[in-house]
Design a protein around this motif. Structure first.
Motif, PDB file in Angstrom:
ATOM      1  N   HIS A   1       9.732  10.032  -6.017  1.00 45.35           N
ATOM      2  CA  HIS A   1       8.341  10.115  -5.259  1.00 45.35           C
ATOM      3  C   HIS A   1       8.359  11.132  -4.408  1.00 45.35           C
ATOM      4  O   HIS A   1       7.420  11.690  -3.885  1.00 45.35           O
ATOM      5  CB  HIS A   1       8.147   8.721  -4.478  1.00 45.35           C
ATOM      6  CG  HIS A   1       8.030   7.627  -5.356  1.00 45.35           C
ATOM      7  ND1 HIS A   1       6.775   7.479  -6.392  1.00 45.35           N
ATOM      8  CD2 HIS A   1       8.604   6.491  -5.674  1.00 45.35           C
ATOM      9  CE1 HIS A   1       7.218   6.398  -7.090  1.00 45.35           C
ATOM     10  NE2 HIS A   1       8.150   5.858  -6.586  1.00 45.35           N
TER      11      HIS A   1
ATOM     12  N   HIS B   1       0.869  -1.259  -0.139  1.00 45.33           N
ATOM     13  CA  HIS B   1      -0.097  -0.039   0.218  1.00 45.33           C
ATOM     14  C   HIS B   1       0.906   1.275  -0.070  1.00 45.33           C
ATOM     15  O   HIS B   1       0.636   2.337  -0.821  1.00 45.33           O
ATOM     16  CB  HIS B   1      -0.978   0.047   1.222  1.00 45.33           C
ATOM     17  CG  HIS B   1      -1.903   1.089   1.203  1.00 45.33           C
ATOM     18  ND1 HIS B   1      -2.855   1.292   0.468  1.00 45.33           N
ATOM     19  CD2 HIS B   1      -2.074   2.131   2.164  1.00 45.33           C
ATOM     20  CE1 HIS B   1      -3.631   2.318   0.666  1.00 45.33           C
ATOM     21  NE2 HIS B   1      -2.981   2.958   1.677  1.00 45.33           N
ATOM     22  N   LEU B   2       1.780   1.347   0.855  1.00 43.26           N
ATOM     23  CA  LEU B   2       2.851   2.316   0.950  1.00 43.26           C
ATOM     24  C   LEU B   2       3.663   2.719  -0.196  1.00 43.26           C
ATOM     25  O   LEU B   2       4.061   3.909  -0.494  1.00 43.26           O
ATOM     26  CB  LEU B   2       3.488   2.348   2.200  1.00 43.26           C
ATOM     27  CG  LEU B   2       2.700   2.396   3.589  1.00 43.26           C
ATOM     28  CD1 LEU B   2       3.615   2.440   4.954  1.00 43.26           C
ATOM     29  CD2 LEU B   2       1.876   3.827   3.441  1.00 43.26           C
TER      30      LEU B   2
ATOM     31  N   GLU C   1       3.373   1.119  -3.383  1.00 43.81           N
ATOM     32  CA  GLU C   1       2.868   0.852  -4.626  1.00 43.81           C
ATOM     33  C   GLU C   1       1.787   1.695  -4.900  1.00 43.81           C
ATOM     34  O   GLU C   1       1.532   2.464  -5.817  1.00 43.81           O
ATOM     35  CB  GLU C   1       2.844  -0.519  -5.027  1.00 43.81           C
ATOM     36  CG  GLU C   1       3.947  -1.400  -5.129  1.00 43.81           C
ATOM     37  CD  GLU C   1       3.732  -2.909  -5.232  1.00 43.81           C
ATOM     38  OE1 GLU C   1       2.409  -3.238  -5.807  1.00 43.81           O
ATOM     39  OE2 GLU C   1       4.544  -3.629  -4.828  1.00 43.81           O
ATOM     40  N   ASP C   2       0.831   1.521  -3.877  1.00 46.54           N
ATOM     41  CA  ASP C   2      -0.483   2.236  -4.158  1.00 46.54           C
ATOM     42  C   ASP C   2      -0.420   3.824  -3.707  1.00 46.54           C
ATOM     43  O   ASP C   2      -1.301   4.454  -4.362  1.00 46.54           O
ATOM     44  CB  ASP C   2      -1.621   1.404  -3.436  1.00 46.54           C
ATOM     45  CG  ASP C   2      -1.709  -0.124  -3.554  1.00 46.54           C
ATOM     46  OD1 ASP C   2      -1.328  -0.275  -4.788  1.00 46.54           O
ATOM     47  OD2 ASP C   2      -2.007  -0.878  -2.892  1.00 46.54           O
ATOM     48  N   ARG C   3       0.245   4.083  -2.840  1.00 44.28           N
ATOM     49  CA  ARG C   3       0.150   5.505  -2.306  1.00 44.28           C
ATOM     50  C   ARG C   3       1.483   6.114  -2.240  1.00 44.28           C
ATOM     51  O   ARG C   3       1.987   6.749  -1.101  1.00 44.28           O
ATOM     52  CB  ARG C   3      -0.408   5.624  -0.841  1.00 44.28           C
ATOM     53  CG  ARG C   3      -2.024   5.170  -0.741  1.00 44.28           C
ATOM     54  CD  ARG C   3      -2.937   6.061  -1.705  1.00 44.28           C
ATOM     55  NE  ARG C   3      -2.649   7.301  -1.732  1.00 44.28           N
ATOM     56  CZ  ARG C   3      -3.498   8.181  -0.803  1.00 44.28           C
ATOM     57  NH1 ARG C   3      -4.401   7.759  -0.284  1.00 44.28           N
ATOM     58  NH2 ARG C   3      -3.180   9.341  -0.811  1.00 44.28           N
ATOM     59  N   THR C   4       2.305   6.111  -3.460  1.00 40.29           N
ATOM     60  CA  THR C   4       3.732   6.777  -3.356  1.00 40.29           C
ATOM     61  C   THR C   4       3.456   8.089  -3.330  1.00 40.29           C
ATOM     62  O   THR C   4       4.362   8.741  -2.940  1.00 40.29           O
ATOM     63  CB  THR C   4       4.416   6.180  -4.735  1.00 40.29           C
ATOM     64  OG1 THR C   4       3.281   6.710  -5.839  1.00 40.29           O
ATOM     65  CG2 THR C   4       4.474   4.989  -4.608  1.00 40.29           C
ATOM     66  N   ASP C   5       2.171   8.772  -3.310  1.00 42.66           N
ATOM     67  CA  ASP C   5       1.893  10.195  -3.527  1.00 42.66           C
ATOM     68  C   ASP C   5       2.117  10.447  -1.765  1.00 42.66           C
ATOM     69  O   ASP C   5       2.179  11.851  -1.648  1.00 42.66           O
ATOM     70  CB  ASP C   5       0.803  10.501  -3.979  1.00 42.66           C
ATOM     71  CG  ASP C   5      -0.535   9.798  -3.249  1.00 42.66           C
ATOM     72  OD1 ASP C   5      -0.570   8.520  -3.123  1.00 42.66           O
ATOM     73  OD2 ASP C   5      -1.650  10.610  -2.932  1.00 42.66           O
ATOM     74  N   VAL C   6       1.798   9.866  -1.110  1.00 38.75           N
ATOM     75  CA  VAL C   6       1.915  10.319   0.405  1.00 38.75           C
ATOM     76  C   VAL C   6       3.229  10.359   0.893  1.00 38.75           C
ATOM     77  O   VAL C   6       3.990   9.367   0.642  1.00 38.75           O
ATOM     78  CB  VAL C   6       1.154   9.126   1.446  1.00 38.75           C
ATOM     79  CG1 VAL C   6       1.393   9.386   2.773  1.00 38.75           C
ATOM     80  CG2 VAL C   6      -0.383   8.997   0.973  1.00 38.75           C
TER      81      VAL C   6
END
Length: 104
Positions: free
Chosen positions: A80, A20-21, A23-28
């Motif tokens: 990122h 999740h951290l 791959e899915d939410r590299t924007d965070v």
């Protein structure tokens, strides 16, 4: 539930959190995670390193980060990471002191 099943479920949850951290939410941004939750991807990689040490496995901070991130920190930052604002930096200083302290 037996211990082995519990360990397997915990490991699966950790792998899903990592996915999740990473791959899915590299924007965070790590700084936002630290400021809001008191931990970030770097903390998770440090906890991984500490767990390895408890098992007698020697691992550097850079090796732990590369294992967790799936790339070097330089690659992660280039792909990122954005520049933190002055407010984010000030909040981070406080969050780091409260949640990490002298651990590095």
């Amino acid at each position: 539930m037996d211990d082995q099943t519990r360990i397997e479920l915990e490991a699966a949850a950790f792998r899903r959190l990592r996915q999740h951290l990473m791959e899915d939410r590299t924007d965070v941004q790590n700084i936002d995670m630290m400021n809001l939750t008191g931990f970030c991807r770097n903390c998770l990689s440090r906890w991984y390193q500490e767990a390895a040490a408890e098992k007698g496995i020697e691992m550097s901070k850079d090796d732990a980060r590369e294992t967790f991130y799936g790339m070097t920190m330089a690659e992660w930052k280039a792909n990122h990471q954005t520049e933190a604002s002055d407010t984010q930096k000030a909040d981070f200083k406080e969050a780091f002191a409260e949640n990490v302290g002298d651990k590095k």
